[in-house]
Design an enzyme around this catalytic site. Structure first.
Site, PDB file in Angstrom:
ATOM      1  N   LEU A   1       0.618  -1.154   0.635  1.00  0.00           N
ATOM      2  CA  LEU A   1      -0.213  -0.401  -0.094  1.00  0.00           C
ATOM      3  C   LEU A   1       0.790   1.349   0.324  1.00  0.00           C
TER       4      LEU A   1
ATOM      5  N   ASP B   1       5.952  -5.792   2.877  1.00  0.00           N
ATOM      6  CA  ASP B   1       7.007  -5.412   1.757  1.00  0.00           C
ATOM      7  C   ASP B   1       8.083  -6.067   0.705  1.00  0.00           C
TER       8      ASP B   1
ATOM      9  N   ALA C   1       4.599  -4.653  -8.513  1.00  0.00           N
ATOM     10  CA  ALA C   1       4.626  -3.995  -7.288  1.00  0.00           C
ATOM     11  C   ALA C   1       6.453  -3.498  -8.020  1.00  0.00           C
TER      12      ALA C   1
ATOM     13  N   SER D   1       8.748  -1.775 -19.874  1.00  0.00           N
ATOM     14  CA  SER D   1       8.095  -0.168 -19.888  1.00  0.00           C
ATOM     15  C   SER D   1       8.766  -0.447 -21.569  1.00  0.00           C
TER      16      SER D   1
ATOM     17  N   TYR E   1      14.526   5.755 -13.339  1.00  0.00           N
ATOM     18  CA  TYR E   1      13.618   4.563 -12.904  1.00  0.00           C
ATOM     19  C   TYR E   1      13.589   3.541 -13.795  1.00  0.00           C
TER      20      TYR E   1
ATOM     21  N   LYS F   1      13.578  -0.569 -15.113  1.00  0.00           N
ATOM     22  CA  LYS F   1      13.095  -1.834 -15.664  1.00  0.00           C
ATOM     23  C   LYS F   1      14.321  -2.560 -17.026  1.00  0.00           C
TER      24      LYS F   1
ATOM     25  N   LEU G   1       0.143  12.977 -18.757  1.00  0.00           N
ATOM     26  CA  LEU G   1      -1.023  13.642 -19.010  1.00  0.00           C
ATOM     27  C   LEU G   1      -1.973  13.568 -18.795  1.00  0.00           C
TER      28      LEU G   1
ATOM     29  N   ARG H   1       2.629   9.695 -28.698  1.00  0.00           N
ATOM     30  CA  ARG H   1       3.290   8.343 -27.554  1.00  0.00           C
ATOM     31  C   ARG H   1       1.476   6.688 -28.032  1.00  0.00           C
TER      32      ARG H   1
ATOM     33  N   ARG I   1       9.849  19.055 -22.639  1.00  0.00           N
ATOM     34  CA  ARG I   1      10.203  18.939 -21.550  1.00  0.00           C
ATOM     35  C   ARG I   1      11.654  18.024 -21.017  1.00  0.00           C
TER      36      ARG I   1
ATOM     37  N   GLY J   1      14.179  15.323 -21.950  1.00  0.00           N
ATOM     38  CA  GLY J   1      14.468  14.329 -21.433  1.00  0.00           C
ATOM     39  C   GLY J   1      12.929  13.458 -22.603  1.00  0.00           C
ATOM     40  N   ASP J   2      12.055  14.494 -22.750  1.00  0.00           N
ATOM     41  CA  ASP J   2      10.731  13.514 -23.490  1.00  0.00           C
ATOM     42  C   ASP J   2      11.687  13.351 -24.473  1.00  0.00           C
TER      43      ASP J   2
HETATM   44  P1  NAD Z   1       1.488   1.927  -9.452  1.00  0.00           P
HETATM   45  O1  NAD Z   1       1.634   2.765  -7.949  1.00  0.00           O
HETATM   46  O2  NAD Z   1       0.120   1.979  -9.296  1.00  0.00           O
HETATM   47  O3  NAD Z   1       0.906   0.097  -8.303  1.00  0.00           O
HETATM   48  C1  NAD Z   1       1.936  -0.480  -7.984  1.00  0.00           C
HETATM   49  C2  NAD Z   1       1.705  -1.457  -6.351  1.00  0.00           C
HETATM   50  O4  NAD Z   1       2.687  -1.745  -6.044  1.00  0.00           O
HETATM   51  C3  NAD Z   1       1.184  -0.055  -5.344  1.00  0.00           C
HETATM   52  O5  NAD Z   1      -0.516  -0.716  -5.044  1.00  0.00           O
HETATM   53  C4  NAD Z   1       2.578  -0.425  -4.648  1.00  0.00           C
HETATM   54  O6  NAD Z   1       1.750   0.146  -3.486  1.00  0.00           O
HETATM   55  C5  NAD Z   1       3.157  -1.317  -4.499  1.00  0.00           C
HETATM   56  N1  NAD Z   1       4.021  -1.202  -4.490  1.00  0.00           N
HETATM   57  C6  NAD Z   1       5.634  -0.927  -4.597  1.00  0.00           C
HETATM   58  N2  NAD Z   1       6.504  -1.517  -3.968  1.00  0.00           N
HETATM   59  C7  NAD Z   1       6.271  -2.665  -3.085  1.00  0.00           C
HETATM   60  C8  NAD Z   1       7.357  -3.158  -3.140  1.00  0.00           C
HETATM   61  N3  NAD Z   1       7.987  -3.186  -2.505  1.00  0.00           N
HETATM   62  N4  NAD Z   1       6.273  -4.453  -1.542  1.00  0.00           N
HETATM   63  C9  NAD Z   1       4.644  -4.100  -1.873  1.00  0.00           C
HETATM   64  N5  NAD Z   1       3.697  -4.079  -2.813  1.00  0.00           N
HETATM   65  C10 NAD Z   1       4.771  -2.974  -3.235  1.00  0.00           C
HETATM   66  O7  NAD Z   1       1.824   1.463 -10.623  1.00  0.00           O
HETATM   67  P2  NAD Z   1       1.000   1.567 -11.759  1.00  0.00           P
HETATM   68  O8  NAD Z   1       0.854   1.809 -12.623  1.00  0.00           O
HETATM   69  O9  NAD Z   1       0.079  -0.135 -11.811  1.00  0.00           O
HETATM   70  O10 NAD Z   1       2.607   0.203 -12.452  1.00  0.00           O
HETATM   71  C11 NAD Z   1       2.579  -1.252 -12.614  1.00  0.00           C
HETATM   72  C12 NAD Z   1       3.553  -1.731 -13.216  1.00  0.00           C
HETATM   73  O11 NAD Z   1       3.991  -1.763 -14.575  1.00  0.00           O
HETATM   74  C13 NAD Z   1       5.295  -0.795 -12.593  1.00  0.00           C
HETATM   75  O12 NAD Z   1       5.891  -2.376 -12.064  1.00  0.00           O
HETATM   76  C14 NAD Z   1       5.184   0.213 -13.205  1.00  0.00           C
HETATM   77  O13 NAD Z   1       6.585   0.334 -13.298  1.00  0.00           O
HETATM   78  C15 NAD Z   1       4.809  -0.290 -14.769  1.00  0.00           C
HETATM   79  N6  NAD Z   1       4.782   0.594 -15.108  1.00  0.00           N
HETATM   80  C16 NAD Z   1       4.036   1.671 -15.085  1.00  0.00           C
HETATM   81  C17 NAD Z   1       3.275   1.902 -16.239  1.00  0.00           C
HETATM   82  C18 NAD Z   1       2.167   3.452 -16.282  1.00  0.00           C
HETATM   83  O14 NAD Z   1       2.487   4.763 -16.796  1.00  0.00           O
HETATM   84  N7  NAD Z   1       1.405   3.003 -15.327  1.00  0.00           N
HETATM   85  C19 NAD Z   1       4.179   1.967 -17.747  1.00  0.00           C
HETATM   86  C20 NAD Z   1       5.272   0.727 -18.404  1.00  0.00           C
HETATM   87  C21 NAD Z   1       4.928   0.589 -16.859  1.00  0.00           C
HETATM   88  C1  WQD Z   2       2.914  11.979 -22.429  1.00  0.00           C
HETATM   89  C2  WQD Z   2       2.977  13.388 -23.216  1.00  0.00           C
HETATM   90  C3  WQD Z   2       4.706  14.937 -21.895  1.00  0.00           C
HETATM   91  C4  WQD Z   2       1.518  15.839 -19.324  1.00  0.00           C
HETATM   92  C5  WQD Z   2       5.786   8.284 -18.989  1.00  0.00           C
HETATM   93  C6  WQD Z   2       7.301   7.518 -18.013  1.00  0.00           C
HETATM   94  C7  WQD Z   2       7.365   6.142 -18.984  1.00  0.00           C
HETATM   95  C8  WQD Z   2       5.859   5.131 -18.913  1.00  0.00           C
HETATM   96  C9  WQD Z   2       4.991   5.630 -19.397  1.00  0.00           C
HETATM   97  C10 WQD Z   2       6.312   3.373 -17.423  1.00  0.00           C
HETATM   98  C11 WQD Z   2       4.453  13.435 -23.558  1.00  0.00           C
HETATM   99  C12 WQD Z   2       2.982  15.418 -22.609  1.00  0.00           C
HETATM  100  C13 WQD Z   2       2.717  15.720 -20.628  1.00  0.00           C
HETATM  101  C14 WQD Z   2       1.342  17.194 -19.550  1.00  0.00           C
HETATM  102  C15 WQD Z   2       2.286  17.444 -21.858  1.00  0.00           C
HETATM  103  N1  WQD Z   2       5.999   4.811 -17.175  1.00  0.00           N
HETATM  104  N2  WQD Z   2       2.611  16.344 -21.848  1.00  0.00           N
HETATM  105  N3  WQD Z   2       1.499  17.728 -20.814  1.00  0.00           N
HETATM  106  O1  WQD Z   2       7.067  11.114 -20.878  1.00  0.00           O
HETATM  107  O2  WQD Z   2       5.212   8.657 -22.167  1.00  0.00           O
HETATM  108  O3  WQD Z   2       6.239   8.658 -20.790  1.00  0.00           O
HETATM  109  O4  WQD Z   2       4.991   7.330 -18.497  1.00  0.00           O
HETATM  110  O5  WQD Z   2       7.040   3.526 -17.474  1.00  0.00           O
HETATM  111  O6  WQD Z   2       8.622   5.573 -18.491  1.00  0.00           O
HETATM  112  O7  WQD Z   2       8.402   8.219 -18.157  1.00  0.00           O
HETATM  113  O8  WQD Z   2       4.520   9.414 -20.439  1.00  0.00           O
HETATM  114  O9  WQD Z   2       1.823  11.168 -19.578  1.00  0.00           O
HETATM  115  O10 WQD Z   2       4.088  12.255 -19.126  1.00  0.00           O
HETATM  116  O11 WQD Z   2       3.908  12.351 -21.237  1.00  0.00           O
HETATM  117  O12 WQD Z   2       2.252  17.536 -22.431  1.00  0.00           O
HETATM  118  O13 WQD Z   2       1.360  17.808 -18.801  1.00  0.00           O
HETATM  119  O14 WQD Z   2       2.256  14.480 -22.902  1.00  0.00           O
HETATM  120  O15 WQD Z   2       5.726  15.965 -23.128  1.00  0.00           O
HETATM  121  O16 WQD Z   2       4.954  13.818 -24.919  1.00  0.00           O
HETATM  122  P1  WQD Z   2       5.781   9.733 -21.391  1.00  0.00           P
HETATM  123  P2  WQD Z   2       3.381  11.714 -20.343  1.00  0.00           P
END
Ligand code: NAD
Ligand code: WQD
Length: 340
Positions: free
Chosen positions: A34, A59, A83, A124, A149, A153, A200, A231, A295, A297-298
Protein backbone atom coordinates in the site's frame (compact mmCIF):
# COMPACT_ATOMS: atom_id res chain seq x y z
CA UNK A 1 -8.44 -23.21 -11.01
CA UNK A 2 -4.88 -21.84 -11.23
CA UNK A 3 -3.82 -19.47 -8.47
CA UNK A 4 -1.98 -16.33 -9.52
CA UNK A 5 -0.04 -14.02 -7.21
CA UNK A 6 -0.51 -10.41 -8.28
CA UNK A 7 2.09 -8.18 -6.65
CA UNK A 8 1.05 -4.53 -6.64
CA UNK A 9 -2.52 -5.75 -7.15
CA UNK A 10 -4.16 -2.74 -5.48
CA UNK A 11 -2.27 -0.38 -7.83
CA UNK A 12 -3.49 1.07 -11.11
CA UNK A 13 -2.69 -1.68 -13.62
CA UNK A 14 -2.71 -4.44 -10.98
CA UNK A 15 -6.30 -3.77 -9.86
CA UNK A 16 -7.60 -3.93 -13.44
CA UNK A 17 -5.63 -7.14 -14.00
CA UNK A 18 -7.11 -8.73 -10.87
CA UNK A 19 -10.57 -8.10 -12.34
CA UNK A 20 -9.64 -9.59 -15.73
CA UNK A 21 -7.95 -12.63 -14.14
CA UNK A 22 -11.12 -13.28 -12.14
CA UNK A 23 -13.25 -12.88 -15.28
CA UNK A 24 -11.02 -15.45 -17.01
CA UNK A 25 -11.52 -17.96 -14.17
CA UNK A 26 -8.30 -17.52 -12.18
CA UNK A 27 -8.02 -17.40 -8.41
CA UNK A 28 -6.02 -14.36 -7.32
CA UNK A 29 -3.87 -13.56 -4.29
CA UNK A 30 -2.69 -9.96 -3.95
CA UNK A 31 0.45 -8.79 -2.17
CA UNK A 32 0.85 -5.03 -1.84
CA UNK A 33 2.42 -2.87 0.85
CA UNK A 34 0.00 0.00 0.00
CA UNK A 35 2.97 2.34 -0.51
CA UNK A 36 1.20 3.77 -3.58
CA UNK A 37 -2.37 2.50 -3.32
CA UNK A 38 -5.36 2.36 -1.02
CA UNK A 39 -6.84 -0.58 0.86
CA UNK A 40 -10.25 0.68 -0.34
CA UNK A 41 -9.40 -0.66 -3.79
CA UNK A 42 -10.18 -4.14 -2.44
CA UNK A 43 -13.80 -3.09 -1.76
CA UNK A 44 -13.96 -1.51 -5.22
CA UNK A 45 -12.74 -4.75 -6.80
CA UNK A 46 -15.33 -6.66 -4.74
CA UNK A 47 -18.07 -4.36 -6.07
CA UNK A 48 -17.03 -5.27 -9.61
CA UNK A 49 -16.41 -9.03 -9.34
CA UNK A 50 -18.55 -9.98 -6.35
CA UNK A 51 -15.76 -11.38 -4.17
CA UNK A 52 -12.97 -9.77 -2.18
CA UNK A 53 -9.63 -11.18 -3.37
CA UNK A 54 -7.25 -12.65 -0.80
CA UNK A 55 -4.92 -9.83 0.26
CA UNK A 56 -1.62 -9.67 2.15
CA UNK A 57 0.00 -6.37 3.07
CA UNK A 58 3.78 -6.49 3.21
CA UNK A 59 6.89 -5.12 1.55
CA UNK A 60 8.31 -7.56 -1.02
CA UNK A 61 11.79 -6.25 -0.23
CA UNK A 62 11.50 -8.16 3.08
CA UNK A 63 12.88 -11.60 2.18
CA UNK A 64 11.61 -13.17 5.42
CA UNK A 65 8.05 -12.09 4.64
CA UNK A 66 8.33 -13.39 1.07
CA UNK A 67 9.62 -16.75 2.40
CA UNK A 68 6.80 -16.99 4.97
CA UNK A 69 4.22 -16.12 2.33
CA UNK A 70 5.59 -18.71 -0.12
CA UNK A 71 5.62 -21.43 2.55
CA UNK A 72 1.89 -20.87 3.13
CA UNK A 73 0.99 -20.57 -0.57
CA UNK A 74 2.53 -23.60 -2.24
CA UNK A 75 -0.37 -23.77 -4.72
CA UNK A 76 0.61 -20.57 -6.57
CA UNK A 77 1.33 -21.40 -10.22
CA UNK A 78 1.96 -17.93 -11.60
CA UNK A 79 3.13 -14.48 -10.56
CA UNK A 80 2.35 -11.17 -12.21
CA UNK A 81 4.86 -8.74 -10.77
CA UNK A 82 3.59 -5.16 -10.90
CA UNK A 83 4.98 -3.96 -7.57
CA UNK A 84 7.55 -1.24 -8.17
CA UNK A 85 8.01 2.50 -7.82
CA UNK A 86 7.27 4.26 -11.11
CA UNK A 87 7.64 8.04 -10.81
CA UNK A 88 10.35 9.02 -13.31
CA UNK A 89 11.03 12.46 -11.75
CA UNK A 90 11.22 11.14 -8.19
CA UNK A 91 13.63 8.43 -9.34
CA UNK A 92 16.08 11.14 -10.46
CA UNK A 93 15.83 12.77 -6.99
CA UNK A 94 15.99 9.50 -5.05
CA UNK A 95 17.75 6.89 -7.18
CA UNK A 96 18.56 4.51 -4.32
CA UNK A 97 14.89 4.39 -3.27
CA UNK A 98 14.09 3.14 -6.78
CA UNK A 99 17.00 0.73 -7.14
CA UNK A 100 16.30 -0.76 -3.70
CA UNK A 101 12.57 -1.24 -4.17
CA UNK A 102 12.47 -2.33 -7.79
CA UNK A 103 15.43 -4.72 -7.58
CA UNK A 104 15.05 -6.21 -4.09
CA UNK A 105 11.37 -7.05 -4.65
CA UNK A 106 12.15 -8.73 -7.99
CA UNK A 107 15.18 -10.65 -6.71
CA UNK A 108 13.33 -11.86 -3.60
CA UNK A 109 10.49 -13.25 -5.72
CA UNK A 110 12.86 -14.97 -8.16
CA UNK A 111 14.91 -16.49 -5.34
CA UNK A 112 11.93 -17.75 -3.37
CA UNK A 113 9.64 -18.87 -6.23
CA UNK A 114 12.26 -20.67 -8.28
CA UNK A 115 10.36 -23.84 -9.18
CA UNK A 116 7.75 -24.33 -11.91
CA UNK A 117 6.51 -20.78 -11.83
CA UNK A 118 5.02 -18.71 -14.64
CA UNK A 119 6.27 -15.15 -14.21
CA UNK A 120 5.00 -12.02 -15.96
CA UNK A 121 7.05 -8.86 -15.49
CA UNK A 122 5.91 -5.23 -15.96
CA UNK A 123 8.45 -3.65 -18.26
CA UNK A 124 8.10 -0.46 -20.24
CA UNK A 125 8.61 1.07 -23.67
CA UNK A 126 10.94 3.44 -21.83
CA UNK A 127 13.69 0.85 -22.51
CA UNK A 128 13.70 1.93 -26.19
CA UNK A 129 14.38 5.63 -25.56
CA UNK A 130 13.88 7.33 -28.96
CA UNK A 131 13.88 4.29 -31.29
CA UNK A 132 15.78 4.40 -34.57
CA UNK A 133 12.73 3.17 -36.48
CA UNK A 134 8.96 3.20 -35.93
CA UNK A 135 6.82 1.33 -35.16
CA UNK A 136 9.37 -0.07 -32.73
CA UNK A 137 9.73 -3.87 -32.59
CA UNK A 138 10.99 -5.98 -29.71
CA UNK A 139 14.21 -6.50 -31.72
CA UNK A 140 15.10 -2.80 -31.42
CA UNK A 141 18.18 -2.24 -29.31
CA UNK A 142 17.69 -0.93 -25.82
CA UNK A 143 19.02 2.62 -25.32
CA UNK A 144 20.87 3.96 -22.25
CA UNK A 145 18.17 4.85 -19.72
CA UNK A 146 17.10 8.48 -19.22
CA UNK A 147 16.32 7.95 -15.52
CA UNK A 148 17.00 5.58 -12.62
CA UNK A 149 13.40 4.36 -13.06
CA UNK A 150 14.04 3.47 -16.70
CA UNK A 151 17.30 1.85 -15.68
CA UNK A 152 15.47 -0.40 -13.20
CA UNK A 153 13.35 -1.75 -16.07
CA UNK A 154 16.37 -2.35 -18.33
CA UNK A 155 18.41 -4.07 -15.64
CA UNK A 156 15.37 -6.03 -14.44
CA UNK A 157 15.00 -7.42 -17.96
CA UNK A 158 18.68 -8.44 -17.88
CA UNK A 159 18.22 -10.06 -14.48
CA UNK A 160 15.27 -12.02 -15.91
CA UNK A 161 17.17 -13.13 -19.05
CA UNK A 162 20.14 -14.32 -17.03
CA UNK A 163 17.98 -16.03 -14.38
CA UNK A 164 15.82 -17.77 -17.00
CA UNK A 165 18.97 -19.09 -18.70
CA UNK A 166 19.96 -21.05 -15.59
CA UNK A 167 16.49 -21.82 -14.21
CA UNK A 168 14.56 -23.98 -16.69
CA UNK A 169 11.67 -24.31 -14.19
CA UNK A 170 11.04 -20.58 -14.46
CA UNK A 171 8.91 -19.42 -17.40
CA UNK A 172 9.07 -15.69 -17.96
CA UNK A 173 7.27 -13.14 -20.10
CA UNK A 174 8.26 -9.47 -19.94
CA UNK A 175 5.61 -7.07 -21.23
CA UNK A 176 6.82 -3.70 -22.45
CA UNK A 177 3.83 -1.42 -21.91
CA UNK A 178 3.37 1.76 -23.88
CA UNK A 179 1.25 4.49 -22.18
CA UNK A 180 -1.59 3.03 -20.10
CA UNK A 181 -4.57 5.35 -19.62
CA UNK A 182 -8.29 5.14 -18.80
CA UNK A 183 -10.21 3.20 -16.20
CA UNK A 184 -12.61 0.31 -15.75
CA UNK A 185 -16.01 0.88 -17.36
CA UNK A 186 -17.68 0.73 -13.93
CA UNK A 187 -15.59 3.78 -12.90
CA UNK A 188 -14.94 1.95 -9.60
CA UNK A 189 -11.19 1.56 -10.17
CA UNK A 190 -8.69 3.74 -12.01
CA UNK A 191 -5.45 5.63 -11.60
CA UNK A 192 -4.80 7.44 -8.30
CA UNK A 193 -1.88 9.79 -8.99
CA UNK A 194 0.18 11.03 -6.09
CA UNK A 195 0.28 14.85 -6.02
CA UNK A 196 0.49 16.83 -9.27
CA UNK A 197 0.30 14.29 -12.11
CA UNK A 198 3.35 14.21 -14.37
CA UNK A 199 1.44 12.07 -16.88
CA UNK A 200 -0.73 13.67 -19.54
CA UNK A 201 -4.14 12.03 -19.12
CA UNK A 202 -4.43 12.34 -15.32
CA UNK A 203 -3.38 16.00 -15.66
CA UNK A 204 -6.09 16.50 -18.30
CA UNK A 205 -8.84 14.99 -16.14
CA UNK A 206 -7.72 16.92 -13.04
CA UNK A 207 -7.59 20.13 -15.05
CA UNK A 208 -11.06 19.48 -16.49
CA UNK A 209 -12.53 18.92 -13.03
CA UNK A 210 -10.95 22.14 -11.72
CA UNK A 211 -8.31 20.57 -9.48
CA UNK A 212 -5.45 21.94 -11.64
CA UNK A 213 -4.92 24.96 -13.84
CA UNK A 214 -4.49 24.86 -17.63
CA UNK A 215 -2.69 21.97 -19.25
CA UNK A 216 0.81 22.76 -20.41
CA UNK A 217 1.59 21.14 -23.76
CA UNK A 218 5.27 20.31 -23.47
CA UNK A 219 6.49 21.52 -26.87
CA UNK A 220 4.89 22.05 -30.29
CA UNK A 221 8.09 22.19 -32.29
CA UNK A 222 8.70 18.46 -32.70
CA UNK A 223 8.98 16.92 -36.11
CA UNK A 224 5.41 15.57 -36.00
CA UNK A 225 2.32 16.60 -38.02
CA UNK A 226 1.05 19.07 -35.38
CA UNK A 227 4.40 19.65 -33.63
CA UNK A 228 3.44 17.95 -30.34
CA UNK A 229 5.00 14.67 -29.17
CA UNK A 230 3.55 11.29 -30.10
CA UNK A 231 2.89 8.27 -27.85
CA UNK A 232 1.05 4.95 -28.09
CA UNK A 233 -1.77 5.24 -25.53
CA UNK A 234 -3.39 1.96 -24.48
CA UNK A 235 -6.57 1.40 -22.47
CA UNK A 236 -5.69 -0.11 -19.08
CA UNK A 237 -8.35 -2.83 -19.50
CA UNK A 238 -6.76 -3.95 -22.79
CA UNK A 239 -3.41 -3.93 -21.00
CA UNK A 240 -4.87 -6.01 -18.15
CA UNK A 241 -6.15 -8.56 -20.67
CA UNK A 242 -2.65 -8.84 -22.16
CA UNK A 243 -1.51 -10.19 -18.77
CA UNK A 244 -4.19 -12.88 -18.86
CA UNK A 245 -3.05 -13.80 -22.37
CA UNK A 246 0.58 -13.94 -21.20
CA UNK A 247 -0.30 -16.23 -18.28
CA UNK A 248 -2.23 -18.50 -20.67
CA UNK A 249 0.72 -18.70 -23.05
CA UNK A 250 3.04 -19.60 -20.18
CA UNK A 251 0.59 -22.24 -18.90
CA UNK A 252 0.31 -23.80 -22.34
CA UNK A 253 4.12 -23.91 -22.59
CA UNK A 254 3.89 -22.91 -26.22
CA UNK A 255 7.23 -21.17 -26.38
CA UNK A 256 10.52 -22.87 -27.16
CA UNK A 257 12.24 -20.38 -24.86
CA UNK A 258 11.56 -19.72 -21.17
CA UNK A 259 12.02 -15.95 -21.65
CA UNK A 260 9.99 -13.86 -24.07
CA UNK A 261 9.34 -10.15 -24.42
CA UNK A 262 6.30 -8.47 -25.99
CA UNK A 263 5.33 -4.91 -26.86
CA UNK A 264 1.90 -4.11 -25.45
CA UNK A 265 0.34 -1.08 -27.12
CA UNK A 266 -2.19 -0.27 -29.82
CA UNK A 267 0.41 0.17 -32.57
CA UNK A 268 -0.96 3.67 -33.23
CA UNK A 269 0.62 6.96 -32.24
CA UNK A 270 -1.33 10.00 -30.99
CA UNK A 271 0.02 13.48 -30.36
CA UNK A 272 -0.57 15.52 -27.22
CA UNK A 273 -2.91 17.84 -29.16
CA UNK A 274 -4.81 14.84 -30.56
CA UNK A 275 -5.30 13.55 -27.01
CA UNK A 276 -6.64 16.95 -25.92
CA UNK A 277 -9.06 16.92 -28.88
CA UNK A 278 -10.10 13.32 -28.20
CA UNK A 279 -10.86 14.19 -24.57
CA UNK A 280 -12.96 17.18 -25.59
CA UNK A 281 -14.91 15.30 -28.24
CA UNK A 282 -15.56 12.17 -26.20
CA UNK A 283 -16.59 13.98 -23.00
CA UNK A 284 -18.02 17.28 -24.27
CA UNK A 285 -15.76 19.07 -21.74
CA UNK A 286 -13.72 22.07 -22.89
CA UNK A 287 -10.06 22.08 -21.87
CA UNK A 288 -7.79 25.03 -21.21
CA UNK A 289 -4.30 24.50 -22.47
CA UNK A 290 -1.16 26.47 -23.25
CA UNK A 291 1.86 25.66 -25.35
CA UNK A 292 5.04 25.50 -23.30
CA UNK A 293 8.64 24.45 -23.90
CA UNK A 294 9.71 20.85 -24.40
CA UNK A 295 10.01 18.78 -21.20
CA UNK A 296 13.58 17.66 -20.43
CA UNK A 297 14.24 14.01 -21.22
CA UNK A 298 11.13 13.63 -23.42
CA UNK A 299 11.36 11.78 -26.69
CA UNK A 300 9.70 13.01 -29.87
CA UNK A 301 7.65 10.01 -30.91
CA UNK A 302 7.14 6.36 -30.15
CA UNK A 303 4.55 3.72 -30.98
CA UNK A 304 4.85 -0.02 -30.95
CA UNK A 305 4.83 -2.79 -33.49
CA UNK A 306 2.44 -5.12 -31.67
CA UNK A 307 2.29 -7.92 -34.23
CA UNK A 308 4.28 -10.32 -32.03
CA UNK A 309 1.70 -10.05 -29.23
CA UNK A 310 -1.11 -10.45 -31.74
CA UNK A 311 0.43 -13.56 -33.26
CA UNK A 312 1.80 -15.33 -30.18
CA UNK A 313 -0.46 -14.13 -27.36
CA UNK A 314 -3.60 -14.07 -29.53
CA UNK A 315 -4.26 -10.65 -28.01
CA UNK A 316 -5.05 -7.27 -29.47
CA UNK A 317 -6.54 -4.03 -28.22
CA UNK A 318 -10.31 -3.52 -28.42
CA UNK A 319 -10.83 -0.07 -26.86
CA UNK A 320 -10.19 3.18 -28.72
CA UNK A 321 -9.06 6.66 -27.70
CA UNK A 322 -12.66 7.77 -27.09
CA UNK A 323 -13.16 4.99 -24.57
CA UNK A 324 -9.79 5.77 -22.96
CA UNK A 325 -10.78 9.42 -22.48
CA UNK A 326 -14.41 8.75 -21.54
CA UNK A 327 -13.48 6.20 -18.86
CA UNK A 328 -10.67 8.38 -17.47
CA UNK A 329 -13.19 11.22 -17.12
CA UNK A 330 -15.88 9.04 -15.48
CA UNK A 331 -13.25 7.89 -12.96
CA UNK A 332 -12.16 11.48 -12.22
CA UNK A 333 -15.80 12.41 -11.52
CA UNK A 334 -16.23 9.29 -9.38
CA UNK A 335 -13.25 10.09 -7.13
CA UNK A 336 -14.40 13.68 -6.77
CA UNK A 337 -17.73 12.41 -5.46
CA UNK A 338 -16.14 9.55 -3.50
CA UNK A 339 -12.69 10.72 -2.32
CA UNK A 340 -10.14 8.01 -1.49
P1 NAD B 1 1.08 1.69 -9.13
O1 NAD B 1 2.00 2.49 -8.28
O2 NAD B 1 -0.34 2.14 -9.24
O3 NAD B 1 1.05 0.17 -8.60
C1 NAD B 1 2.18 -0.44 -8.04
C2 NAD B 1 1.73 -1.09 -6.72
O4 NAD B 1 2.85 -1.76 -6.14
C3 NAD B 1 1.24 -0.07 -5.69
O5 NAD B 1 -0.03 -0.49 -5.22
C4 NAD B 1 2.29 -0.11 -4.58
O6 NAD B 1 1.70 0.10 -3.31
C5 NAD B 1 2.86 -1.51 -4.74
N1 NAD B 1 4.25 -1.67 -4.31
C6 NAD B 1 5.34 -0.92 -4.68
N2 NAD B 1 6.45 -1.40 -4.10
C7 NAD B 1 6.08 -2.47 -3.36
C8 NAD B 1 6.78 -3.40 -2.54
N3 NAD B 1 8.10 -3.29 -2.32
N4 NAD B 1 6.08 -4.39 -1.92
C9 NAD B 1 4.75 -4.51 -2.11
N5 NAD B 1 4.03 -3.66 -2.88
C10 NAD B 1 4.69 -2.66 -3.49
O7 NAD B 1 1.75 1.53 -10.57
P2 NAD B 1 1.12 1.01 -11.95
O8 NAD B 1 0.93 2.17 -12.84
O9 NAD B 1 0.00 0.09 -11.69
O10 NAD B 1 2.37 0.22 -12.51
C11 NAD B 1 2.52 -1.18 -12.29
C12 NAD B 1 3.81 -1.64 -12.92
O11 NAD B 1 3.81 -1.33 -14.30
C13 NAD B 1 5.07 -1.00 -12.35
O12 NAD B 1 6.10 -1.97 -12.32
C14 NAD B 1 5.40 0.07 -13.36
O13 NAD B 1 6.76 0.38 -13.37
C15 NAD B 1 4.99 -0.60 -14.64
N6 NAD B 1 4.68 0.32 -15.74
C16 NAD B 1 3.75 1.31 -15.53
C17 NAD B 1 3.46 2.21 -16.55
C18 NAD B 1 2.49 3.35 -16.32
O14 NAD B 1 2.53 4.30 -17.09
N7 NAD B 1 1.60 3.28 -15.33
C19 NAD B 1 4.09 2.08 -17.79
C20 NAD B 1 5.02 1.04 -17.98
C21 NAD B 1 5.30 0.16 -16.93
C1 WQD C 1 2.99 11.88 -22.58
C2 WQD C 1 3.18 13.09 -23.49
C3 WQD C 1 4.62 14.77 -22.55
C4 WQD C 1 2.04 16.02 -19.29
C5 WQD C 1 6.00 8.21 -18.88
C6 WQD C 1 7.25 7.56 -18.37
C7 WQD C 1 7.41 6.20 -18.99
C8 WQD C 1 6.15 5.35 -18.84
C9 WQD C 1 4.91 6.09 -19.18
C10 WQD C 1 6.42 3.77 -17.06
C11 WQD C 1 4.63 13.59 -23.52
C12 WQD C 1 3.23 15.30 -22.76
C13 WQD C 1 2.57 15.38 -20.39
C14 WQD C 1 1.63 17.38 -19.43
C15 WQD C 1 2.27 17.31 -21.74
N1 WQD C 1 5.97 4.87 -17.51
N2 WQD C 1 2.68 16.00 -21.59
N3 WQD C 1 1.75 17.97 -20.66
O1 WQD C 1 6.50 10.71 -20.86
O2 WQD C 1 5.47 9.08 -22.52
O3 WQD C 1 6.07 8.31 -20.28
O4 WQD C 1 4.90 7.37 -18.53
O5 WQD C 1 7.21 3.00 -17.51
O6 WQD C 1 8.50 5.60 -18.38
O7 WQD C 1 8.34 8.37 -18.69
O8 WQD C 1 4.12 9.84 -20.56
O9 WQD C 1 2.02 10.85 -19.81
O10 WQD C 1 4.20 11.81 -18.95
O11 WQD C 1 3.59 12.17 -21.33
O12 WQD C 1 2.37 17.90 -22.82
O13 WQD C 1 1.18 18.02 -18.48
O14 WQD C 1 2.40 14.17 -22.96
O15 WQD C 1 5.57 15.75 -22.82
O16 WQD C 1 4.89 14.04 -24.80
P1 WQD C 1 5.62 9.58 -21.13
P2 WQD C 1 3.45 11.18 -20.07
Amino acid sequence: MSKILVTGGTGYIGSHTVVELHNAGYEVVIVDDLSNSSIKILDQIESIIGIKPEFHQFDLCDIQKVNDFAAKHTDITGIIHFAAFKAVGESVEKPLKYYRNNFFSLINLLEVFNKNIDFVFSSSCTVYGQPDSLPVTEAEKVKPAESPYGNTKQIAEEILVETAAVTPALNIVALRYFNPVGAHKSALIGELPNGVPANLVPFITQSAIGKRGPIMVHGNDYSTPDGSAIRDYIHVVDLAKAHVAAIKRLEEKKSASNYEVFNIGTGKGSSVLEIINAFESSTGEKLNYQIGPRRGGDIEKIYGDVSKAKELLGWQTELDLNEMMRSAWEWEKYIKANPF
